[in-house]
Design a protein around this motif. Structure first.
Motif, short mmCIF file in Angstrom:
data_model
loop_
_atom_site.label_atom_id
_atom_site.label_comp_id
_atom_site.label_asym_id
_atom_site.label_seq_id
_atom_site.Cartn_x
_atom_site.Cartn_y
_atom_site.Cartn_z
N ALA A 1 0.30 -1.11 0.09
CA ALA A 1 -0.09 -0.03 -0.53
C ALA A 1 1.07 1.25 0.23
CB ALA A 1 -0.92 -0.15 1.21
N ARG A 2 1.39 1.15 0.92
CA ARG A 2 2.80 2.37 0.65
C ARG A 2 3.68 2.50 -0.49
NH1 ARG A 2 5.36 2.75 7.06
NH2 ARG A 2 2.82 2.69 8.04
N VAL A 3 3.93 1.41 -0.93
CA VAL A 3 4.51 1.38 -1.76
C VAL A 3 3.55 1.60 -3.72
CG1 VAL A 3 7.12 0.67 -1.38
CG2 VAL A 3 5.52 -1.20 -2.97
N GLY A 4 2.68 1.27 -3.76
CA GLY A 4 2.14 1.51 -4.27
C GLY A 4 1.27 0.55 -5.12
N GLN A 5 2.20 -0.39 -5.31
CA GLN A 5 2.12 -2.19 -6.31
C GLN A 5 2.93 -2.71 -5.82
OE1 GLN A 5 5.85 -1.48 -8.88
NE2 GLN A 5 6.26 0.50 -8.12
N PRO A 6 2.43 -3.94 -6.20
CA PRO A 6 2.74 -5.15 -5.31
C PRO A 6 4.21 -5.22 -5.29
CG PRO A 6 1.66 -5.53 -7.41
CD PRO A 6 1.84 -4.47 -7.77
N VAL A 7 5.09 -6.60 -4.08
CA VAL A 7 6.47 -6.53 -4.13
C VAL A 7 6.29 -7.51 -3.77
CG1 VAL A 7 6.79 -4.19 -2.60
CG2 VAL A 7 5.69 -6.96 -1.45
N LEU A 8 5.38 -8.96 -4.32
CA LEU A 8 5.12 -10.48 -4.10
C LEU A 8 4.66 -10.81 -5.32
CD1 LEU A 8 6.27 -11.61 -0.93
CD2 LEU A 8 8.24 -11.08 -2.15
#
Length: 299
Positions: free
Chosen positions: A42-49
């Protein structure tokens, strides 16, 4: 500012290959780990995984993993300089390193044993073929790797260690069966071989050096010790590290197919530029010890 609890959750999921084991490693519930990953996304605005089995980092996830890996190493340096910052119950220093199976089975342990003992260092080794180990560096999964690629990833250094020398070997029984009149180079591609895995191109390169290009019958065996065992028991011919084959050759359990036609595979040590004093010291030790165990890359 980064929230390092969220980054720690991301690193644990990737390093432990799943949410369950990540939760155990962090002392949290699986739900808590999942919530931290969702909050990070949510904080970076895109999936991390990429949710799969195992979960894999996205491009932005890899960047975050690279960052947290280097931060961990720098934190160790600062804790060593300011002991008051050391958390209670902190154990030995740990490094996560990708390494090819043949190095692990031969020269790696004698090269780093003294250093690990002196520095109270424990290793988390990830076994990858020498052709693809650098993928772990790009993914931010490891602090360093031993592999066959010389070009460093962004933010890392690459140093030549030497070369692993391989020889094309087979058992006497195999030679009697497939080459009763003597080893014939033209017949070699038609005889069963042993290949480490789908990413292992060493046997292909060897046959190309003899003028053959194409497919050939082969067993797949993703184990360094199992590979030698298959060759010694006559299931196929294979390129075996000279360091690993010396005793078997001396006892006559393996025979070189084409004498004086070895193939050398250069090996490189990759490590993060901002990895701190520990990685720099380990690099220096490897340059000293690996040079005594490997052959010069240009020999």
């Amino acid at each position: 500012m980064f929230d390092y609890k969220l980054l720690a959750a991301l690193a644990a999921v990737v390093e432990q290959a799943g949410f369950d084991r990540a939760a155990q490693a962090l002392g949290l519930s699986q739900s808590a780990v999942s919530q931290r990953i969702k909050l990070l996304e949510a904080r970076v605005g895109q999936p991390v995984l990429l949710r799969g089995s195992p979960p894999k980092p996205t491009e932005v996830g890899r960047r975050l993993l690279n960052h947290v890996q280097q931060v961990r190493l720098l934190e160790r340096d600062i804790q060593g300089q300011i002991p008051a910052l050391m958390e209670a119950g902190t154990g030995p220093e740990r490094l996560r390193i990708a390494i090819n199976a043949d190095s692990l089975a031969t020269w790696w342990a004698p090269a780093i044993a003294g250093f690990c003992s002196e520095r109270n260092l424990v290793l988390d080794l990830v076994v990858e073929d020498q052709e693809v180990g650098l993928k772990r560096m790009r993914a931010g999964d490891v602090a360093a790797c031993v592999c066959g690629a010389d070009r460093a990833v962004s933010g890392a250094r690459s140093i030549a260690l030497g070369a692993m020398r391989y020889r094309a070997l087979a058992s006497p029984a195999y030679i009697r069966r497939y080459f009763p009149g003597g080893v014939d180079q033209a017949a070699l591609p038609k005889s069963p071989a042993v290949v480490f895995g789908p990413d292992d191109a060493l046997q292909h390169r060897y046959l190309e050096s003899l003028g053959f290009s194409g497919t050939f019958p082969h067993h797949l065996c993703p184990s360094s010790e199992g590979f030698v065992n298959l060759v010694a028991n006559g299931l196929g011919w294979g390129l075996v590290p000279e360091l690993q084959a010396q005793d078997l050759l001396a006892r006559g359990e393996l025979v070189e197919l084409l004498p004086d036609r070895p193939i050398d595979v250069p090996l490189y040590w990759h490590y993060w530029r901002t990895g701190g004093a520990l990685l720099e010291a380990l690099t220096g030790e490897l340059l000293r010890t690996a040079g005594q165990l490997l052959v010069p890359a240009d020999s």
